[in-house]
Design a protein around this motif. Sequence first.
Motif, PDB file in Angstrom:
ATOM      1  N   LEU A   1       0.773  -1.115  -0.077  1.00 33.55           N
ATOM      2  CA  LEU A   1       0.031  -0.046  -0.070  1.00 33.55           C
ATOM      3  C   LEU A   1       0.830   1.200   0.170  1.00 33.55           C
ATOM      4  N   GLY A   2       1.911   1.291   0.885  1.00 37.86           N
ATOM      5  CA  GLY A   2       2.786   2.336   0.775  1.00 37.86           C
ATOM      6  C   GLY A   2       3.494   2.469  -0.713  1.00 37.86           C
ATOM      7  N   LEU A   3       3.672   1.394  -1.352  1.00 41.20           N
ATOM      8  CA  LEU A   3       4.288   1.566  -2.722  1.00 41.20           C
ATOM      9  C   LEU A   3       3.270   2.172  -3.434  1.00 41.20           C
ATOM     10  N   VAL A   4       2.101   1.892  -3.322  1.00 41.11           N
ATOM     11  CA  VAL A   4       1.143   2.413  -4.276  1.00 41.11           C
ATOM     12  C   VAL A   4       0.901   3.838  -4.200  1.00 41.11           C
ATOM     13  N   PHE A   5       1.036   4.427  -2.864  1.00 44.61           N
ATOM     14  CA  PHE A   5       1.003   5.811  -2.428  1.00 44.61           C
ATOM     15  C   PHE A   5       2.037   6.504  -2.992  1.00 44.61           C
ATOM     16  N   VAL A   6       3.294   5.998  -2.829  1.00 42.62           N
ATOM     17  CA  VAL A   6       4.522   6.618  -3.495  1.00 42.62           C
ATOM     18  C   VAL A   6       4.290   6.766  -4.910  1.00 42.62           C
ATOM     19  N   VAL A   7       4.077   5.876  -5.770  1.00 44.60           N
ATOM     20  CA  VAL A   7       4.059   5.804  -7.126  1.00 44.60           C
ATOM     21  C   VAL A   7       2.781   6.645  -7.715  1.00 44.60           C
ATOM     22  N   LEU A   8       1.746   6.708  -6.912  1.00 45.10           N
ATOM     23  CA  LEU A   8       0.650   7.688  -7.353  1.00 45.10           C
ATOM     24  C   LEU A   8       0.996   9.088  -7.044  1.00 45.10           C
ATOM     25  N   TYR A   9       1.655   9.437  -5.920  1.00 48.12           N
ATOM     26  CA  TYR A   9       1.960  10.789  -5.827  1.00 48.12           C
ATOM     27  C   TYR A   9       3.162  11.231  -6.437  1.00 48.12           C
ATOM     28  N   LEU A  10       4.132  10.422  -6.907  1.00 48.45           N
ATOM     29  CA  LEU A  10       5.120  10.851  -7.837  1.00 48.45           C
ATOM     30  C   LEU A  10       4.573  11.078  -9.093  1.00 48.45           C
TER      31      LEU A  10
ATOM     32  N   LEU B   1     -10.671   5.558   5.970  1.00 49.35           N
ATOM     33  CA  LEU B   1     -11.350   6.744   5.072  1.00 49.35           C
ATOM     34  C   LEU B   1     -10.498   7.616   4.695  1.00 49.35           C
ATOM     35  N   VAL B   2      -9.346   7.945   5.475  1.00 51.23           N
ATOM     36  CA  VAL B   2      -8.333   9.089   5.111  1.00 51.23           C
ATOM     37  C   VAL B   2      -7.648   8.475   3.854  1.00 51.23           C
ATOM     38  N   LEU B   3      -7.067   7.384   4.040  1.00 50.50           N
ATOM     39  CA  LEU B   3      -6.374   6.741   2.962  1.00 50.50           C
ATOM     40  C   LEU B   3      -7.378   6.613   1.697  1.00 50.50           C
ATOM     41  N   SER B   4      -8.506   6.215   1.787  1.00 44.09           N
ATOM     42  CA  SER B   4      -9.296   6.149   0.368  1.00 44.09           C
ATOM     43  C   SER B   4      -9.349   7.583  -0.048  1.00 44.09           C
ATOM     44  N   GLY B   5      -9.517   8.683   0.587  1.00 43.78           N
ATOM     45  CA  GLY B   5      -9.879   9.998   0.057  1.00 43.78           C
ATOM     46  C   GLY B   5      -8.574  10.414  -0.448  1.00 43.78           C
ATOM     47  N   LEU B   6      -7.339  10.021  -0.138  1.00 46.32           N
ATOM     48  CA  LEU B   6      -6.020  10.384  -0.417  1.00 46.32           C
ATOM     49  C   LEU B   6      -5.813   9.720  -1.816  1.00 46.32           C
ATOM     50  N   LEU B   7      -6.237   8.314  -1.857  1.00 52.10           N
ATOM     51  CA  LEU B   7      -6.054   7.541  -3.123  1.00 52.10           C
ATOM     52  C   LEU B   7      -6.906   8.335  -4.192  1.00 52.10           C
ATOM     53  N   VAL B   8      -8.285   8.609  -3.818  1.00 52.40           N
ATOM     54  CA  VAL B   8      -9.159   8.980  -4.849  1.00 52.40           C
ATOM     55  C   VAL B   8      -8.620  10.340  -5.248  1.00 52.40           C
TER      56      VAL B   8
ATOM     57  N   LEU C   1     -10.985   1.842  -5.374  1.00 51.48           N
ATOM     58  CA  LEU C   1     -10.010   2.053  -4.393  1.00 51.48           C
ATOM     59  C   LEU C   1     -10.368   1.907  -3.062  1.00 51.48           C
ATOM     60  N   ASP C   2     -11.633   1.685  -2.585  1.00 48.72           N
ATOM     61  CA  ASP C   2     -11.948   1.370  -1.488  1.00 48.72           C
ATOM     62  C   ASP C   2     -11.500  -0.109  -1.152  1.00 48.72           C
ATOM     63  N   LEU C   3     -11.604  -0.958  -2.219  1.00 43.93           N
ATOM     64  CA  LEU C   3     -11.328  -2.469  -2.216  1.00 43.93           C
ATOM     65  C   LEU C   3      -9.784  -2.559  -1.820  1.00 43.93           C
ATOM     66  N   VAL C   4      -9.045  -1.527  -2.575  1.00 43.00           N
ATOM     67  CA  VAL C   4      -7.562  -1.665  -2.461  1.00 43.00           C
ATOM     68  C   VAL C   4      -7.351  -1.215  -0.791  1.00 43.00           C
ATOM     69  N   VAL C   5      -8.053  -0.554  -0.212  1.00 40.06           N
ATOM     70  CA  VAL C   5      -7.879   0.069   0.819  1.00 40.06           C
ATOM     71  C   VAL C   5      -8.267  -1.253   1.862  1.00 40.06           C
ATOM     72  N   VAL C   6      -9.517  -1.924   1.577  1.00 42.89           N
ATOM     73  CA  VAL C   6      -9.764  -2.961   2.425  1.00 42.89           C
ATOM     74  C   VAL C   6      -8.907  -4.049   2.544  1.00 42.89           C
ATOM     75  N   PHE C   7      -8.118  -4.420   1.423  1.00 39.86           N
ATOM     76  CA  PHE C   7      -7.113  -5.424   1.305  1.00 39.86           C
ATOM     77  C   PHE C   7      -5.843  -5.197   1.821  1.00 39.86           C
ATOM     78  N   LEU C   8      -5.413  -4.029   1.562  1.00 39.29           N
ATOM     79  CA  LEU C   8      -3.959  -3.844   1.801  1.00 39.29           C
ATOM     80  C   LEU C   8      -3.906  -2.934   3.162  1.00 39.29           C
TER      81      LEU C   8
END
Length: 639
Positions: A10-19, A480-487, A588-595
């Motif tokens: 999940l952390g890697l997903v956030f790093v790639v997305l915000y890069l 919910l915070v992580l889902s919002g940041l991903l969206v 993206l909510d499913l991503v947060v659920v599993f990761l």
Amino acid sequence: MRPGRQLAVLGLVFVVLYLLVFFSGGAKGGWQDRLEPRLGLDLIGGTRLTLEATNTVDGKPPTAANLEEARQIIESRVNAYGVAEAEVVTEGNRNIVISLPGENRDLTDVGSAAELRFRKVLKATDGSGATAAPAPSASAAPTPSGSAVPKPSGSAAPKPSGSAAPKVKPSASAKAGASPSAGGQGGMAPTPSASAAAPTPSAPASAAPSPSASAEPVPQSVEQQRKAVEQKVGPAAWAAATALKAPADVASDPSLADKLKPFGTLSPQEVAVLPADLQFNVPTISCAQLDKRPPASIKDPKQTAVACEAGAKYLLDVAKVEGTDVDDANAVLDQTSQWVVSLNFTSKGQEKWTALTRESFNNEGQACDQTALGQDGKCRVAVVLDNEIVSSPEIQGVLTGDSQISGSFDSKTANALASQLRYGALPVTFVPQAQQNVTATLGSSHLQAGLLAAGIGMLLVIIYSFFYYRLLGSVIFLSLVLSGLLVFGALVVLGRSIGFTLTLAGLAGMIVSLGVAADSFVIYFERLKDEIREGRSPRSAVPRAWIRARRTIISANAITLMSAVVLYIVSVGAVKGFAFALGLATVLDLVVVFLFRHPIMTMFARTRAFLSPRVSGLGRALPARSTEQAARNPRVKEA
């Protein structure tokens, strides 16, 4: 299970997305500017254009079926701009309204007929509207000065235009795989200038008017409009013009210049109803008038026509290849990294194209006179889009394969031309009305009110979660915070990559998705309590509750996702944006659920606080289980 691995993913997903958010190709400006998503018309304003359909030839309004077909084609052209959330709707029985969010755009060309024709150039003459013509020359080489036809150049500067053609008018080569014929070379090359025109066997020989350039459809017939033009210019001017069988040489007859002078005062609409031979032969009819003719002025492919390129008037043959013969058109980079428009022909269209290039290469019947030949003495073929010539290359071989139109294109102009050719001609002729810039005053106030309501609602959910679930409420809050940041990051990246724009409807879709996410928490936590009531310890109940709740969570999110997909397919405009935002947030909510949710619950189950009824939020389950076991066996061990 090792929850640390899932959290690392999940952390890697956030790093790639915000890069991508901060450093992707479309990121511009400061850090704050790079965090701004693309907003829709209702939030930041944009451009709105109304297209009014003209009457048919018999004076009747267009049918509802024709108007709907035109709306679909225009919507495809607008979507080719790369802007989502564009609205293309019909209004009344003859108007189509186009609304695009974002920066101001010129939309006047999306309603053009975009009828593509390939016509052989028969003659060329000066189109400046001067009353003195240059002396004829038998040479096809460029003259030092006063050339009747300006030199086409691959580096020609873009020339604004209000017609369907792109705003750059490349006067360069069109390339294709070719089979040389009669010593010619494969491919198509630009042509130099030529001198004044002379009569040819293929040119119109009759002085009588011919319906070669049809007028914009209006209630009056073409003959009635011509009669009105004849009365305006006067009998002497009309008689002098209809008697011409070649471009007038007013240098040898100064009185002729005075007689033809009234034609220079005609409007583009009046010039459009004149026959092709008058448009070409009368020197006072300029390219400025011809270029501003109404859309679809050159409509009949079986008649000769007149069009301009770089200030030169060309008399064009009947269309041997039409736009319907083109199977596809795409903007691509050639081997020299230059933008070109690639044309792929249908099977029958390829036969027509090959026949046309053979006819032009050999100049069969000497149809092309010296003024129309290229520097190698071969005929030129004009690519005519509506009323304008996009390119007029010299044919240097018999082309047996797909072709490329090249010139001074960039990515924007090449894609604009390709989209016009790809989506075909409109069944109705439109006249653009005033284009307006739309402000977002109302949308901004609605956005502020919506964000305030969403914030209050989320705050109440979080307060209730901590009150009811206690420690588990922190899981809800962080999820919910992580889902919002991903969206949010996805919206920024998608806005740059595919042009997705966020509207009030899309914002509503994301808020609805948060409710779906909150439901999944309830499913998981209540299943966890059920497992504890059945006699399991909190630590062993977590993985078992996850296995059983996972199916329900996936099923619920799958149903929401399917609903969003169906709604996106069948809807238009703002509703489509709602469906897209809902589907994106659900995924993206499913991503947060599993990761995140399951791994963090596994980690919490190993802590002492989770085993405390007062801290974990499982107090209503733990005491009931402990009391029941104590009544059966005071020394019972944990299951």
